[in-house]
Structures are given as structure tokens and as C-alpha cells.
Design a protein around this motif. Structure first.
Motif, PDB file in Angstrom:
ATOM      1  N   ALA A  15      -1.109   0.837   5.821  1.00  0.00           N
ATOM      2  CA  ALA A  15      -2.322   1.212   5.089  1.00  0.00           C
ATOM      3  C   ALA A  15      -2.058   1.634   3.647  1.00  0.00           C
ATOM      4  O   ALA A  15      -3.006   1.787   2.878  1.00  0.00           O
ATOM      5  CB  ALA A  15      -3.033   2.341   5.825  1.00  0.00           C
ATOM      6  N   CYS A  16      -0.795   1.837   3.274  1.00  0.00           N
ATOM      7  CA  CYS A  16      -0.507   2.160   1.868  1.00  0.00           C
ATOM      8  C   CYS A  16      -0.114   0.916   1.093  1.00  0.00           C
ATOM      9  O   CYS A  16       0.240   1.007  -0.088  1.00  0.00           O
ATOM     10  CB  CYS A  16       0.622   3.183   1.774  1.00  0.00           C
ATOM     11  SG  CYS A  16       0.131   4.793   2.345  1.00  0.00           S
ATOM     12  N   GLY A  17      -0.146  -0.237   1.730  1.00  0.00           N
ATOM     13  CA  GLY A  17       0.180  -1.479   1.030  1.00  0.00           C
ATOM     14  C   GLY A  17      -1.052  -2.066   0.375  1.00  0.00           C
ATOM     15  O   GLY A  17      -2.140  -1.473   0.372  1.00  0.00           O
ATOM     16  N   PHE A  18      -0.882  -3.251  -0.172  1.00  0.00           N
ATOM     17  CA  PHE A  18      -1.944  -3.924  -0.930  1.00  0.00           C
ATOM     18  C   PHE A  18      -3.183  -4.204  -0.052  1.00  0.00           C
ATOM     19  O   PHE A  18      -4.275  -3.665  -0.277  1.00  0.00           O
ATOM     20  CB  PHE A  18      -1.347  -5.207  -1.520  1.00  0.00           C
ATOM     21  CG  PHE A  18      -2.311  -6.233  -2.015  1.00  0.00           C
ATOM     22  CD1 PHE A  18      -3.413  -5.885  -2.779  1.00  0.00           C
ATOM     23  CD2 PHE A  18      -2.097  -7.591  -1.733  1.00  0.00           C
ATOM     24  CE1 PHE A  18      -4.292  -6.857  -3.265  1.00  0.00           C
ATOM     25  CE2 PHE A  18      -2.954  -8.564  -2.207  1.00  0.00           C
ATOM     26  CZ  PHE A  18      -4.068  -8.202  -2.957  1.00  0.00           C
ATOM     27  N   ILE A  19      -3.016  -5.015   0.982  1.00  0.00           N
ATOM     28  CA  ILE A  19      -4.195  -5.444   1.743  1.00  0.00           C
ATOM     29  C   ILE A  19      -4.663  -4.338   2.683  1.00  0.00           C
ATOM     30  O   ILE A  19      -5.866  -4.101   2.831  1.00  0.00           O
ATOM     31  CB  ILE A  19      -3.915  -6.753   2.515  1.00  0.00           C
ATOM     32  CG1 ILE A  19      -3.322  -7.809   1.575  1.00  0.00           C
ATOM     33  CG2 ILE A  19      -5.206  -7.286   3.135  1.00  0.00           C
ATOM     34  CD1 ILE A  19      -2.908  -9.099   2.252  1.00  0.00           C
ATOM     35  N   VAL A  55      -8.842 -10.495  -2.140  1.00  0.00           N
ATOM     36  CA  VAL A  55      -8.507  -9.609  -1.016  1.00  0.00           C
ATOM     37  C   VAL A  55      -9.767  -9.123  -0.276  1.00  0.00           C
ATOM     38  O   VAL A  55      -9.739  -8.950   0.949  1.00  0.00           O
ATOM     39  CB  VAL A  55      -7.634  -8.419  -1.509  1.00  0.00           C
ATOM     40  CG1 VAL A  55      -8.378  -7.515  -2.477  1.00  0.00           C
ATOM     41  CG2 VAL A  55      -7.055  -7.639  -0.345  1.00  0.00           C
ATOM     42  N   ASP A  56     -10.896  -8.953  -0.977  1.00  0.00           N
ATOM     43  CA  ASP A  56     -12.113  -8.512  -0.261  1.00  0.00           C
ATOM     44  C   ASP A  56     -12.576  -9.571   0.733  1.00  0.00           C
ATOM     45  O   ASP A  56     -13.142  -9.245   1.783  1.00  0.00           O
ATOM     46  CB  ASP A  56     -13.255  -8.234  -1.252  1.00  0.00           C
ATOM     47  CG  ASP A  56     -13.077  -6.903  -1.962  1.00  0.00           C
ATOM     48  OD1 ASP A  56     -12.191  -6.124  -1.563  1.00  0.00           O
ATOM     49  OD2 ASP A  56     -13.820  -6.654  -2.936  1.00  0.00           O
ATOM     50  N   ASP A  57     -12.362 -10.843   0.394  1.00  0.00           N
ATOM     51  CA  ASP A  57     -12.739 -11.903   1.339  1.00  0.00           C
ATOM     52  C   ASP A  57     -11.826 -11.898   2.566  1.00  0.00           C
ATOM     53  O   ASP A  57     -12.268 -12.189   3.679  1.00  0.00           O
ATOM     54  CB  ASP A  57     -12.735 -13.271   0.646  1.00  0.00           C
ATOM     55  CG  ASP A  57     -13.993 -13.466  -0.200  1.00  0.00           C
ATOM     56  OD1 ASP A  57     -15.045 -12.905   0.174  1.00  0.00           O
ATOM     57  OD2 ASP A  57     -13.926 -14.155  -1.232  1.00  0.00           O
ATOM     58  N   HIS A  58     -10.547 -11.579   2.361  1.00  0.00           N
ATOM     59  CA  HIS A  58      -9.642 -11.439   3.514  1.00  0.00           C
ATOM     60  C   HIS A  58     -10.124 -10.272   4.387  1.00  0.00           C
ATOM     61  O   HIS A  58     -10.224 -10.397   5.610  1.00  0.00           O
ATOM     62  CB  HIS A  58      -8.212 -11.210   3.006  1.00  0.00           C
ATOM     63  CG  HIS A  58      -7.172 -11.238   4.081  1.00  0.00           C
ATOM     64  ND1 HIS A  58      -5.854 -10.946   3.830  1.00  0.00           N
ATOM     65  CD2 HIS A  58      -7.231 -11.497   5.412  1.00  0.00           C
ATOM     66  CE1 HIS A  58      -5.163 -11.037   4.952  1.00  0.00           C
ATOM     67  NE2 HIS A  58      -5.970 -11.375   5.925  1.00  0.00           N
ATOM     68  N   CYS A  59     -10.470  -9.147   3.752  1.00  0.00           N
ATOM     69  CA  CYS A  59     -10.940  -7.977   4.509  1.00  0.00           C
ATOM     70  C   CYS A  59     -12.220  -8.325   5.285  1.00  0.00           C
ATOM     71  O   CYS A  59     -12.390  -7.922   6.444  1.00  0.00           O
ATOM     72  CB  CYS A  59     -11.216  -6.799   3.565  1.00  0.00           C
ATOM     73  SG  CYS A  59      -9.715  -6.148   2.805  1.00  0.00           S
TER      74      CYS A  59
END
Ligand SMILES: NC(=O)c1ccc[n+]([C@@H]2O[C@H](COP(=O)([O-])OP(=O)(O)OC[C@H]3O[C@@H](n4cnc5c(N)ncnc54)[C@H](O)[C@@H]3O)[C@@H](O)[C@H]2O)c1
Length: 360
Positions: A13-17, A224-228
Motif C-alpha cells: 500500500a505504500c507503493g505506486f499503484i 493508474v486510476d483506470d487500473h484501480c
């Protein structure tokens, strides 16, 4: 499956994605209980969670630690587990493959085993397009049915984790497991050793942008928001069948390829970012020796995700890239703090696979 408030364990959770996903989840599913776990390895950045720190439960923990993770499951009873925890940088994997094998393969299996012993509603393993290996020139794309064909230490370690996920899906039918393979992500909070933030942070410090080899490596890019958004749709989607026929056709497993079919050369990305920063490419690009065994091309097809779950990418590439460049320009203190801790992050491959960071 409902998107009613529940308890989500987000690892890495401290990484990019992972950190982007924590923010996304709190926005989209208000009232959720979010347990954000990370072992604070090299690419971790606790500051990514600063803005939501009082709305989450933050835990320092290692997904390879079975007893520690099982105790955490018993205490906090997660409904959903999303495993982003990984060693993720291809360059570093060439220099130190063992730490990649530990987390990406053994850690993936350990966390699956904890979810088997301490059952959860759904366990989602986040994997990558890179497990499919290299796509031939002219070949259309990879799909969920494509064979795994990893060729780098990073993708081999991820593919080993994938194989455990596939085995658990088919062996432990009582479990509800999903897996994603996503294209290259870009956006805020990305560790500045990856292509886009490395470029921006170099230029903002008056340094040239290193381009590996001819820069014509083709990559598939997604905001990244689309991945989320894809992960949340999969997490809350209907419980998938694992038919017996999946033994011969992995496309039938609950595996989802995530992409916006946005294929660009690295050089195109560099030109676009330099344009947004108002710089002339011929003055700012420096071609440097390529990483050994660098994939030339990969692209995946998200048709299954679109047709079964109605997912569509929401962020047009040009808009997402402009917002991303603006974010790094506006958040200089964020990346300066990382560089102060790590030193320079560019790799120098002029000495081959034994090379380390430039200047070190
Ligand atoms: N970045 C991309 O473009 C991309 C694309 C597709 C898939 N992925 C996958 O998404 C996941 C997250 O990637 P990222 O770019 O956010 O990586 P990242 O390196 O930015 O973040 C990974 C996080 O995992 C943590 N971690 C590492 N080992 C751990 C362990 N043993 N226990 C707990 N935490 C641990 C690290 O400290 C770090 O904070 C990875 O599985 C990666 O393969 C990434």
C-alpha cells in the motif's frame, strides 16, 4: 457482489499503484475499512498515504511472513484482499533477482495460503502484462489464454506467482480468487526510477533524459486510476465459475487483462513529456546502452473485462499524461524527499548486467 462498506486488506500500500488504490477505494466506497500493509522495502513511500492516514489502519508487515499475516487476518478479518506487494523494477531485478523471487513468487503463494486458512470473501492478485513475455512484431495482442513466457528476472518471478494463483484457483474450489494482468501504469506517486517520473524529475533538475537504446520499445500504457477502477469492478463483480475446461484453457479462469489498447514507443512517451515541459527533444534526450534482454513489445486485449464487467478506461491518454506531468511539477518536495533518501535512480548498463546505478 455488493460494494457495501467492508474491510479491505491492501498489501504493497505504500507503493505506486497500491497507494493510488487506497485513495481510490476511500473515494469510491465511503465507509470502507482499509487496512494498508507494506514491508517498507526500497520503493515504498509512506508519504503516499499522508492525506488519508487518519482514515486507514496502517500496518508494517511482510506478505512472506505466514504467521504474521495469519495473525493479522484473525485480528482484522478482511473481507477482500488485494495483493499489490511486489518488487517491481525490471532494472533492479537484473542486478538482484533473489529479492524478486522471494516476494513475487513465494510471497504471492504465502498470502494465498493465508487466505485459504483464514477464508476471505475474495482474494485478488495483481499481476502484470510482462508475464506473457514479448509480442512478435505484427502479432495483434496477448489475451488471458496466452501462454506465460517470461524472459526477464522480474517477469519470471511474477509468472511464478501467477502459476501459484492459477493452481490455487483450480485446486481449492472453495476459494474465490481473481487475478489481473495490467499494462504499464502511469500517474501520481510513481517511484522516480520508472520511465515517466524519471524523465520529469531529471528535466526539472536540469538533467538530460536517458533513453535506453533506440527507444523504439513498444509499451501499452494505462492511467493508474483506470487500473484501480478495473480492480474495484473485479473485486465487486459476480463470483466466477472455474470450469473443468479451464485446465486446458486458462482464458476460462477468473483472470482479467487490463489495458486501454494504447501502444506507444518509449521515444514517443519521452517526446510527449518533453513537449509538456516545454523542452526540445533534441536538446534533452541522451541515448544510453539498453538494459540486457529488454522486451521489445507487449500489448494485451481487455475484451473480456469490457464484455463481462462493462469496464471502460475513463482517462484519455493525453489528459492523463498532462495531469501526471503537472502533478510531479507541483509536488517537487514529494520526489526530492525520495531522491534525498535513495540517491540517483537511473541505471547505467554500459558495463552489462553487472552494472549498477549511474555514478555509483
Ligand atoms: N507499475 C506498473 O506499471 C505495473 C503494471 C502492471 C502490474 N503491476 C503490478 O502491480 C503491483 C504494484 O506495482 P507498483 O508499480 O505499485 O510497485 P511498487 O514497487 O511501487 O510498490 C510495491 C510495494 O510493495 C511493497 N512490498 C514489496 N515487498 C513486500 C513484501 N514482501 N511485503 C509487503 N510489501 C511489500 C513495497 O515496499 C512497495 O511499497 C506489482 O505486483 C506489479 O507487478 C505494475
Amino acid at each position: 457482489m455488493s460494494s457495501a462498506p467492508a474491510t479491505y486488506l491492501v498489501t504493497g500500500a505504500c507503493g505506486f499503484i497500491g497507494s493510488n488504490f487506497v485513495h481510490y477505494l476511500l473515494d469510491r466506497v465511503p465507509g470502507s475499512t482499509v487496512v494498508a500493509l507494506d514491508n517498507l522495502s526500497f520503493a515504498a513511500n509512506e508519504a503516499n498515504l499522508d492525506a488519508v492516514r487518519d482514515r486507514i489502519r496502517f500496518v508494517v508487515g511482510d506478505i512472506c511472513d505466514f504467521e504474521g499475516m495469519a495473525g493479522l487476518y484473525r485480528r482484522l478479518r478482511p473481507d477482500y484482499v488485494v495483493n499489490f506487494a511486489a518488487e517491481s523494477h525490471n532494472d533492479r531485478a537484473v542486478v538482484d533477482p533473489s529479492s524478486f523471487a522471494r516476494t513475487n513468487a513465494l510471497g504471492a503463494q504465502t498470502l494465498l495460503e493465508v487466505s485459504r486458512r483464514e477464508p476471505v470473501r475474495r482474494h485478488l492478485h495483481v499481476s502484470t502484462i510482462e508475464v506473457y513475455g514479448e509480442l512478435a512484431e505484427g502479432a495483434p495482442y496477448f489475451t488471458e489464454a496466452s501462454p506465460l513466457n517470461a524472459k526477464t528476472p522480474y517477469s519470471a518471478a511474477k509468472a511464478a506467482g501467477d502459476q501459484f494463483v492459477r493452481a490455487y484457483m483450480q485446486t481449492y474450489r472453495e476459494m474465490d480468487i481473481a487475478m489481473t494482468h495490467c499494462a504499464n501504469n502511469f500517474g501520481r506517486f510513481q517511484f522516480p526510477e520508472k520511465l515517466i517520473p524519471l524523465m520529469i524529475t531529471n528535466v526539472l533538475r536540469g538533467r538530460k533524459v536517458p533513453v535506453y537504446g533506440d527507444g523504439l520499445q513498444l509499451r501499452d500504457w494505462l492511467h493508474v486510476d483506470d487500473h484501480c477502477g478495473a480492480i474495484l469492478a473485479i473485486l465487486h463483480g459476480p463470483r466466477p465459475e472455474v470450469p473443468a475446461a479451464a485446465a486446458l484453457d486458462p482464458g476460462l479462469l477468473p483472470i482479467w487483462d487490463v489495458s486501454s489498447r494504447n501502444e506507444r514507443t518509449n521515444l514517443e512517451i519521452v517526446h510527449a513529456v518533453l513537449g509538456l515541459l516545454g523542452k526540445r527533444p533534441e536538446e534533452w534526450i541522451e541515448h544510453v546502452p539498453d538494459r540486457p534482454n529488454h522486451d521489445r513489445r507487449y500489448l494485451i486485449e481487455p475484451a473480456k473485462l469490457e464484455s463481462r464487467l462493462g469496464w471502460r478506461p475513463q482517462v484519455p491518454f493525453a489528459e492523463g499524461l498532462e495531469a501526471t506531468v503537472r502533478w510531479y511539477v507541483d509536488h517537487r518536495a514529494w520526489w526530492e524527499a525520495i531522491l534525498a533518501r535513495t540517491g540517483e535512480l537511473a541505471f547505467d548498463w554500459s558495463a552489462g548486467a553487472r552494472a549498477t546505478r549511474s555514478g555509483s
